[in-house]
Design an enzyme around this catalytic site. Sequence first.
Site, short mmCIF file in Angstrom:
data_model
loop_
_atom_site.label_atom_id
_atom_site.label_comp_id
_atom_site.label_asym_id
_atom_site.label_seq_id
_atom_site.Cartn_x
_atom_site.Cartn_y
_atom_site.Cartn_z
N LYS A 1 38.72 43.02 32.75
CA LYS A 1 37.34 43.53 32.45
C LYS A 1 37.47 44.88 31.92
CE LYS A 1 32.90 44.52 35.04
NZ LYS A 1 32.08 44.48 36.36
N SER B 1 27.75 42.49 36.18
CA SER B 1 28.26 42.78 35.11
C SER B 1 29.65 42.27 34.69
CB SER B 1 28.68 44.27 35.18
OG SER B 1 29.49 44.58 36.04
N SER C 1 28.25 42.04 41.12
CA SER C 1 29.05 41.99 39.72
C SER C 1 30.39 41.04 39.60
CB SER C 1 29.31 43.22 38.96
OG SER C 1 28.02 43.98 38.73
#
Lengths: 533, 106
Positions: A97, A173, A197
């Site tokens: 990420k 996210s 997330s």
Amino acid sequence: MNEALCDLSALEIARRVKSGENSAVQVLESTLDRIRNVEGNSPSTASYTFDPADLEKIHAYITVTKDRARVQAEQVDRAIEEGQDPGPLAGVPLAVKDIFCVRDTPSTAGSRILENFISPYSATPVERLEAAGAVTVGKVNLDEFTFGSSNESSAFLPPVGNPWNAAHVPGGSSGGSAAAVAAGEAVISIGTDTAGSIRQPAAFCGVVGMKPTYGRVSRYGLIAFASSLDCPGPIARNTTDVALALQVMAGSDPHDATAAEVPVPDYVSLLEGGVEGLRIGLSPDYFKLKFPDPETGEIREQSIDPDAQRAVQHAAEIFARAGAEIVEDVPMPNTHYGIPVYFVISRVEAASNLHRYDGVKYGYRYDGEVEDLRQLYRITRARGFGPQVKLRILMGMYVSAEQYEKGYYDKALRVRTLIRRDFLEAFDPQGRYKLDCLLTATTPTSAFEIGSVYGDSVLMQYADLLTVSANHAGNPGLSVPAGLDEKGLPIGIQFLGPDFSEGTLLRIGRTYEMRTEHEPWRAVKPKVLQGLG
Amino acid sequence: MTEKITKEIFDHLVDLAALELDDDEAKYLRNELNNQLQAIYELEAITLDDEIDVTSHGVPYTESTRPELREDVIDPCKEADEILAQAAEVQDRYIVVPDIPSEELG
């Protein structure tokens, strides 16, 4: 569909690479092929014009670190030739990420303000995964600075598509992470979970995601959002791979004083222990929830989707048959305060963390004429941050500014105590419920359509309603896929356990996986993979 | 819906946040802030016993789980040049910025 190397599990890839059956370079090539097949237009900060074709592709990677990955893969292969053990993740493709710093890669946080930032160091959990033989394929998209539940707030567009139906969001996210893993563009990914997330996008994309206990995994090198809530954790296609990755990432770190000195168990060896004698709880407070009405803003009670409810009940039956004791009606009365408390705590922490982006030391800097340093800050931040980031900073300012705050922050921290107390009572070995875990749906709905919620910051936040409490309380949660809804989109269920009970949660998840192995939905592949040769 | 964050308060927040906004952005953000406050009001209605203390992070650290303080020894930063290379303008290893606002004291 023929199974490509990139579709294998991390465990199997590491076995094949170590035995010489396949090379790490071959696994990398297979992954890069898949990326070419499913990615479509690469996300960028250039002005974005909507193209309907974008709703059929994934767009997960902000940066594919092809050359760096090849060097790593060759090192793994060389180590094997020389008779060394490259580690438990030998040759396993990893998507990071883009909120983690990885040495010599652009580390953007999905924001214009860090678009040109090349990290001079690597985050501890990434460094550990790479040291265990994982090959970093690239950096994946996310909501800007992780602020969102859909990936649409990234400055890098087109937005990530859900591999099961790319017109739907992957969640957020860590949406790029979950989508990349579901589409075979990586075998494992590292995400972060501040309100859900990791678990929410894992549920939306039909993969497994774990938010470890706060302090289980070091945050060093993680671009901070809300420092008391952020938890790095793994995403993979099965619980075994999540266990493998967590085992490598977890543990104390001299660079992070919040990484706890708690021994890391052998998670993989604990997996097959079954659920005999475990007490698994169901709570009415996770079936009926308080949402704000999208029209009026009034708070009203609503049930989670019937498909999600059925998935939880079905899982409870499976566990009961496997020898667990199902404990119903466990009260978790403060669950519905999770989002309001989060609106306060996360905004105050975000505003504080985001003050460092000023155009001076690194990242974007406005290069036009300015009167003075203060104006440089203002214009740089105005042009560098997107609207959701500005919104969080402004809210953080409001609820912490002395003249306005009216005790919001203090109150939120005290209500946080109540939320943690719910969990402590449910898990207390001397208490009434004595639970080993709570079983709930991961999200109130399956993945929504791109564009359908984005912009309404309140409604978007409520996508985290079932996950955020564990962030306030600090305890771990594991989301596993639990079927498809009537639209063919994945449903996730989660297990929430006591502090540092990751091993038990993974064992429960593995039992569920084994007991549902032959259910028809397990054979269905994400739409984006159908038709690939 | 009550508008708790008036234009004046909003402008002050923008200043505290070191931002500047165009009109459309300001309108959207102020509206969203007021909507979020509506969600936070739920907290105001909760009565809390005095004995309920704050939780600043979920999992408490104990004697055995709290990392020991590191030895106070110098650990030189090997990447100083790479870190400096990230700055937009550097001169003789100093970061260059526009004029720093100041006022005469006394």
